[in-house]
Enzyme design. Sequence first.
Site, PDB file in Angstrom:
ATOM      1  N   HIS B 180       0.871  -1.174   0.000  1.00 43.54           N
ATOM      2  CA  HIS B 180       0.000   0.000   0.000  1.00 43.54           C
ATOM      3  C   HIS B 180       0.902   1.215   0.000  1.00 43.54           C
ATOM      4  O   HIS B 180       1.641   1.455   0.948  1.00 43.54           O
ATOM      5  CB  HIS B 180      -0.919   0.007   1.234  1.00 43.54           C
ATOM      6  CG  HIS B 180      -2.046  -0.960   1.147  1.00 43.54           C
ATOM      7  ND1 HIS B 180      -2.523  -1.648   2.241  1.00 43.54           N
ATOM      8  CD2 HIS B 180      -2.801  -1.364   0.093  1.00 43.54           C
ATOM      9  CE1 HIS B 180      -3.547  -2.432   1.856  1.00 43.54           C
ATOM     10  NE2 HIS B 180      -3.721  -2.268   0.550  1.00 43.54           N
ATOM     11  N   GLU B 183       1.791   3.939   2.835  1.00 44.71           N
ATOM     12  CA  GLU B 183       2.345   3.491   4.119  1.00 44.71           C
ATOM     13  C   GLU B 183       3.867   3.627   4.100  1.00 44.71           C
ATOM     14  O   GLU B 183       4.616   2.630   4.158  1.00 44.71           O
ATOM     15  CB  GLU B 183       1.846   2.066   4.394  1.00 44.71           C
ATOM     16  CG  GLU B 183       0.304   2.083   4.504  1.00 44.71           C
ATOM     17  CD  GLU B 183      -0.375   0.705   4.391  1.00 44.71           C
ATOM     18  OE1 GLU B 183       0.332  -0.319   4.375  1.00 44.71           O
ATOM     19  OE2 GLU B 183      -1.620   0.677   4.342  1.00 44.71           O
ATOM     20  N   ARG B 238      -3.469   4.663  -1.969  1.00 44.35           N
ATOM     21  CA  ARG B 238      -3.274   3.333  -1.390  1.00 44.35           C
ATOM     22  C   ARG B 238      -3.095   2.224  -2.427  1.00 44.35           C
ATOM     23  O   ARG B 238      -2.266   1.324  -2.260  1.00 44.35           O
ATOM     24  CB  ARG B 238      -4.502   3.039  -0.522  1.00 44.35           C
ATOM     25  CG  ARG B 238      -4.734   1.599  -0.101  1.00 44.35           C
ATOM     26  CD  ARG B 238      -6.056   1.509   0.643  1.00 44.35           C
ATOM     27  NE  ARG B 238      -6.517   0.171   0.921  1.00 44.35           N
ATOM     28  CZ  ARG B 238      -6.250  -0.503   2.037  1.00 44.35           C
ATOM     29  NH1 ARG B 238      -5.490   0.043   2.965  1.00 44.35           N
ATOM     30  NH2 ARG B 238      -6.742  -1.717   2.205  1.00 44.35           N
ATOM     31  N   HIS B 307       2.658  -3.613   6.465  1.00 48.71           N
ATOM     32  CA  HIS B 307       1.783  -2.455   6.268  1.00 48.71           C
ATOM     33  C   HIS B 307       1.964  -1.471   7.414  1.00 48.71           C
ATOM     34  O   HIS B 307       2.672  -1.733   8.378  1.00 48.71           O
ATOM     35  CB  HIS B 307       0.314  -2.904   6.302  1.00 48.71           C
ATOM     36  CG  HIS B 307      -0.094  -3.761   5.162  1.00 48.71           C
ATOM     37  ND1 HIS B 307      -0.902  -3.301   4.143  1.00 48.71           N
ATOM     38  CD2 HIS B 307       0.169  -5.053   4.868  1.00 48.71           C
ATOM     39  CE1 HIS B 307      -1.119  -4.285   3.290  1.00 48.71           C
ATOM     40  NE2 HIS B 307      -0.487  -5.361   3.706  1.00 48.71           N
ATOM     41  N   GLU B 381       1.304  -4.452  10.967  1.00 53.21           N
ATOM     42  CA  GLU B 381       0.889  -3.056  10.816  1.00 53.21           C
ATOM     43  C   GLU B 381       1.825  -2.272  11.736  1.00 53.21           C
ATOM     44  O   GLU B 381       1.803  -2.430  12.951  1.00 53.21           O
ATOM     45  CB  GLU B 381      -0.565  -2.849  11.259  1.00 53.21           C
ATOM     46  CG  GLU B 381      -1.606  -3.518  10.371  1.00 53.21           C
ATOM     47  CD  GLU B 381      -2.003  -2.669   9.159  1.00 53.21           C
ATOM     48  OE1 GLU B 381      -1.490  -1.531   9.040  1.00 53.21           O
ATOM     49  OE2 GLU B 381      -2.794  -3.134   8.345  1.00 53.21           O
TER      50      GLU B 381
END
Lengths: 197, 420
Positions: B180, B183, B238, B307, B381
């Site tokens: 993405h 990020e 994204r 991510h 994440e």
Amino acid sequence: IPESGHKYYLQFSTEDYRTGEDAGNCLATVLYPKKKSPPVVSIKCSHTKDQKKIQEEDNALYQRIRHQSKPITGNNIPDSHGNIEPALEPVWALAVAGSSSIMWEKSTETLAYFLAQVKSVRQWMRKDDFTEFDYTVLLHEIPTQEIISCHLRLTWLPGHPLKVKHFCAPQSHAMDEGSGAEAGSAAGPPAGKGATF
Amino acid sequence: MRLPVLLAALVAVATCTETFVGHQVLRVVPQSHEELQKVQELQDLEHLQLDFWLAPRGLGLPVDIRVPFPSVQAVKAHLEASGVSYSIMIEDVQALLDEEQVEMLRSSRQLPLDTDTFNYEAYHTIDEIYNFMDMLVAENPNLVSKLEIGRSTENRPLYVLKFSTGGTNRPAIWIDTGIHSREWVTQASGVWFAKKIVQDHANNEGVASILKTMDIFLEIVTNPDGFAFTHTTNRLWRKTRSKHSGSICVGVDPNRNWDAGFGEAGASGNPCTETYQGPYPNSEPEVKSIVDFVKSHGNIKAFVSIHSYSQLLLYPYGYTTTPAPDQQELHEVSAKAVAALSSLYGTQYKYGSIITTIYRASGTTVDWTYNQGIKYSFTFELRDTGRYGFLLPAKQILPTAEETWLALKVIMEHARDNAY
């Protein structure tokens, strides 16, 4: 709760947005009624920060804003690299507070928000002591991952609650021939209304 | 003309031998012989310590004088008393020098000479990262190679770095960052991981032992079209940048495009949304190239897709509430990895399956890799939890990469020690 809705019991700690310092704990219950309407919230927090100190900091923030000779304007706060110009920090802090009012209104049992970026800010000079700002803020919506653009009008004077008016751009999910399943069109009344808290 | 002096001043500043605070550069353009003479007189007044950047040459030709702070008043008085007009070219030489320093640092960041002078504490463009990769390979030809596994929609090369000490098709670990594009801390961390692997190997510590028996594959810019777009046009982009017929909207969510629960709840069929799954699985070349690579390699034992943000360590499934058969083991590994991560700076992570920890998501990377038999499939994440979100300040790149690396090592070591 059968026939009634979903009730959540929350226990959480809070911290100062700027410094990360612990700012107390809260206990809350949130009841989402079966029929979609705003949730019923009861909340109690302990405050570790002394009221006097909060007042002092509010006043310091206020003075920083008032001492500018020209109306404050800015774009992309933070910038792409996560930087916030020191001169724009007070304005960003107010945007955080104001945006939380938007998020409070928009959040549902299944939709959450974060402030992604302050796209632009413009100060409106007033004859009285209140400070007034016009913002475009970008909210990050979970779990859809969408970036929602909202217009935020905010007035503030230390010792007074923040006055907030907002209008969020309707999501323009242009329909194409193939996607019948997903809704998400822009139909419906505009989402903005005034709010004070 | 003034370049050697400026350089000398810079050296002096750098070595703290001299400061130019309050020094001014004045310009005089003598219009008459009297004025010219007045200016020339100044040259003889040694105690004023004047530095002529442009010496008096003749009528109508500018004379530039750097005047040390203690002499500024005297020189101006002298000129004014003689009716010689002057202009202030530089109000404070030191301020200019300070600015120059900043610029020099900035420009040295644009042209690093090697991976040791590369600035890991800043965000970089796609060209800078691709250049970094070439430098890393050039400096470590026996360890690192660059593979092109495909091309993006806009025809950008999709590069994977392979770290290997030999062997043939050794069991391998895959790490990808930047799927993405918004990020940014992930691509930045990927760059740091690449350097870290090389350093560990050189110092025979850390992952050096893993490299004895396993290979590491690292795709840093997994979505280059999106990444370029975040630099040029929309920092919060994204998806990929593909256009599929029938819609004016651009892009497919590369983490909904995999063939695991494709099209089920947890993705969107609307091309104008951020979680658009795409017209069919692997429609995106960025995804298909990895699928092809994984299938043809056939010996990947751990797969980590990175991510941001939320500070979570996740394992399958996202598309179903059915627990993954290896749920217990994955949960235990996650606990260890998160503990290692927190040990460095105290950063708090939560962990669990995708669907129970974050939300239902279908067609995700690690659900597919897990179903392919890659048991140790994880998604991270990274920082933070929403204060800066995607716009994480550059000064957090290093601590984020460092702490994440500790978690990655736990996963890699577990994969090495639990062969299957």
